[in-house]
Design a protein around this motif. Structure first.
Motif, mmCIF file in Angstrom:
data_model
loop_
_atom_site.group_PDB
_atom_site.id
_atom_site.type_symbol
_atom_site.label_atom_id
_atom_site.label_comp_id
_atom_site.label_asym_id
_atom_site.label_seq_id
_atom_site.Cartn_x
_atom_site.Cartn_y
_atom_site.Cartn_z
ATOM 1 N N SER A 266 0.838 -1.195 0.000
ATOM 2 C CA SER A 266 0.000 0.000 0.000
ATOM 3 C C SER A 266 0.875 1.247 0.000
ATOM 4 C CB SER A 266 -0.911 0.003 1.233
ATOM 5 O OG SER A 266 -0.126 0.122 2.416
ATOM 6 N N SER A 267 0.256 2.375 -0.322
ATOM 7 C CA SER A 267 1.001 3.634 -0.315
ATOM 8 C C SER A 267 1.439 4.020 1.088
ATOM 9 C CB SER A 267 0.127 4.746 -0.917
ATOM 10 O OG SER A 267 -1.071 4.902 -0.156
ATOM 11 N N ASP A 268 0.660 3.596 2.103
ATOM 12 C CA ASP A 268 1.042 3.921 3.480
ATOM 13 C C ASP A 268 2.386 3.276 3.844
ATOM 14 O OD1 ASP A 268 -1.244 5.394 3.844
ATOM 15 O OD2 ASP A 268 -2.388 3.715 4.695
ATOM 16 N N LEU B 206 8.026 4.047 5.199
ATOM 17 C CA LEU B 206 9.417 3.692 4.934
ATOM 18 C C LEU B 206 10.236 4.919 4.547
ATOM 19 C CD1 LEU B 206 11.509 1.446 4.648
ATOM 20 C CD2 LEU B 206 10.732 1.077 2.308
ATOM 21 N N THR B 207 9.651 5.783 3.712
ATOM 22 C CA THR B 207 10.378 6.985 3.297
ATOM 23 C C THR B 207 10.638 7.906 4.481
ATOM 24 O OG1 THR B 207 9.338 6.858 1.110
ATOM 25 C CG2 THR B 207 10.325 8.963 1.747
ATOM 26 N N THR C 33 3.620 14.795 -1.023
ATOM 27 C CA THR C 33 4.573 14.583 -2.121
ATOM 28 C C THR C 33 4.872 13.104 -2.305
ATOM 29 O OG1 THR C 33 5.579 16.749 -1.722
ATOM 30 C CG2 THR C 33 6.881 15.148 -2.968
ATOM 31 N N ILE C 34 5.008 12.389 -1.195
ATOM 32 C CA ILE C 34 5.295 10.952 -1.291
ATOM 33 C C ILE C 34 4.139 10.226 -1.959
ATOM 34 C CG2 ILE C 34 5.767 8.862 0.025
ATOM 35 C CD1 ILE C 34 7.047 10.644 2.186
ATOM 36 N N ARG C 35 2.876 10.548 -1.551
ATOM 37 C CA ARG C 35 1.724 9.864 -2.132
ATOM 38 C C ARG C 35 1.585 10.210 -3.621
ATOM 39 N NH1 ARG C 35 -1.435 7.364 1.568
ATOM 40 N NH2 ARG C 35 -1.204 8.008 3.756
#
Length: 464
Positions: free
Chosen positions: A215-217, A222-223, A242-244
């Motif tokens: 998943s994006s979460d 992690l980032t 920005t990450i999503r």
């Protein structure tokens, strides 16, 4: 143009030569070391100091010192090759991670390309540090192999095992090779960082992350986790939005590109370059500390035998050991330090020959050397007070045997300049031309100037 003087030997080099000489004597039998022991005893000091002085003399005489210097040269050349490999490899990692800029950069594939091999090698090195003997891994063995191949020398057979035995006593090989391995990776990652900066400064890259199962979460967490430590020292950390947004396409905003580029460089510095720097410094500190405390193991049988020769409780007469299988060739030389005065000495002259000739007051007469005690006494005296000029008178009617030539070489090494005077035959006798030619060849091989005319003017004034 004068030749460059050789690099001075370190404390480790002196101990290394001692071990190499000891191993050589264990495998080939005792060396002819009469002059080496005399030189060692003349300088005084404790037993380890005398052993080191003796080993240095024998190593220089028999070529092991030159082999050691060749090994140093090979090791430096192998280090330069590894340095070049690190620079090229680091640049290659950076170019492979970012690509040509035509497609967006997958940040986690790029991070894996930059840190994946480094982390595997780091875990392998830490494992070997705990369970292996030398902890150098493949890279350390590669350096040792290159060093040996680039410094081939016939006299180097005992150098490698001597070094390993010496370092095993305090388990120092792991720290020396550890400094090499971590230094290699430090340079590789530094090259990668500099190449990244150059590419990011001259090309426009977009950054994405991609997934099918996760998943994006997961990528957001992690980032943020990986970027937390770099953010503490000022590196940018992409925000959640920005990450999503980067999960679908490269965000065209300049701020997003700057955030991802800064995050990538920060993670590479904190989790790659910084650990290698700390480990390299730690290994180097352990190496310096261990080598400074390194000493000879005087309990070894070879050194116990030397104790009797270099610090004898009493003098013994007769045969003390069997003759070695092969004797070294006699060599000439000259004393390299300060010297003063002029001296004339004769070797085994006939009693019927009048001696000495009329000498100037500035020239001393050392008499005629006939016995071993006389030779040893004169050599001890010349070792303490080396003359500037020395003339050795010899009777060419005698054969130039090995013992006489060895004595001439020893005497020559105690004086700054030496000449051999081949005396004329007494009246009514003639010199054997073949024997005289043997003298000329032997003295030429020793490198000693010689002649049949009396060099007394040279002995007095220093010139003919």
């Amino acid at each position: 143009m004068t030749a460059a003087s050789p690099t001075p030997l370190t404390h480790l080099d002196h101990l290394w030569l001692c071990e190499a000489v000891r191993l050589r004597e264990e495998h080939t039998g005792p060396l002819e070391d009469r002059e080496a022991n005399r030189q060692a005893n003349t300088g005084g000091g404790d037993l380890p100091t005398r052993i080191r002085r003796r080993a240095l003399f024998l190593a220089e005489r028999d070529g092991q010192l030159a082999a050691l210097r060749h090994w140093h040269q090979g090791a430096r050349l192998a280090g330069y090759l590894l340095l070049l490999l690190a620079v090229v490899g680091g640049s290659g990692l950076a170019v492979a991670a970012l690509g040509d800029g035509q497609r967006p950069v997958n940040v986690f594939w790029a991070l894996g390309s930059l840190l994946g091999l480094h982390l595997l090698m780091l875990l392998g090195w830490l494992f070997s540090l705990r369970y292996a003997g030398d902890s150098g891994g493949a890279l350390g063995r590669l350096w040792l192999w290159l060093s040996e191949k680039l410094a081939r020398d016939a006299q180097a057979a005992h150098l490698a095992p001597a070094l390993l035995l010496l370092l095993q006593r305090r388990r120092l090989a792991r720290w020396g090779l550890g400094a090499l391995v971590n230094g290699f990776w430090l340079l590789t990652l530094l090259s990668a960082v500099l190449t990244l900066l150059a590419l990011l400064s001259t090309r426009r890259y977009g950054f994405v992350w991609e997934t099918t199962l996760l998943s994006s979460d997961t990528f957001v967490s992690l980032t943020r986790a990986l970027g937390a430590l770099p953010a503490l020292i000022g590196f940018p950390l992409p925000d959640v939005a920005t990450i999503r947004a980067s999960g679908d396409v490269a965000v065209p905003l300049e701020s997003a590109r700057h955030a991802w580029a800064g995050w990538l460089i920060g993670v590479l510095l904190v989790y790659g370059l910084l650990p290698r720097l700390l480990l390299a410094l730690f290994c180097l500190w352990q190496w310096k500390r261990g080598t400074a405390a390194l000493a000879l193991d005087l309990s070894l049988p070879g050194y116990q035998l030397l104790r009797e020769r270099l610090q004898p409780a009493s003098e013994r007469l007769g045969v003390s050991e069997e003759a070695p299988a092969a004797l070294p060739e006699p060599k000439g030389g000259a004393y390299p330090g300060d010297s003063a005065g002029a001296l004339l000495v004769a070797v085994e002259l006939d009693d019927r020959r009048p001696w000495p000739p009329a000498l100037p007051k500035s020239v001393a007469d050392a008499g005629i050397l006939d016995s071993r005690e006389q030779r040893q006494r004169l050599l001890d005296q010349l070792t303490r007070f080396p003359p500037e000029r020395l003339v050795i008178a010899c009777d060419p009617r005698r054969s130039p045997d090995r013992g006489t030539l060895a004595l001439l070489g020893e005497l020559a090494r105690t004086a700054s300049a030496t000449r051999v005077w081949l005396l004329q035959a007494p009246p009514g006798e003639a010199l054997d031309s073949e024997r005289l030619e043997d003298w000329h060849q032997a003295l030429a091989q020793l490198g000693l100037p010689h002649g049949c005319s009396a060099p007394l003017h040279w002995l007095e004034s220093g010139h003919d």
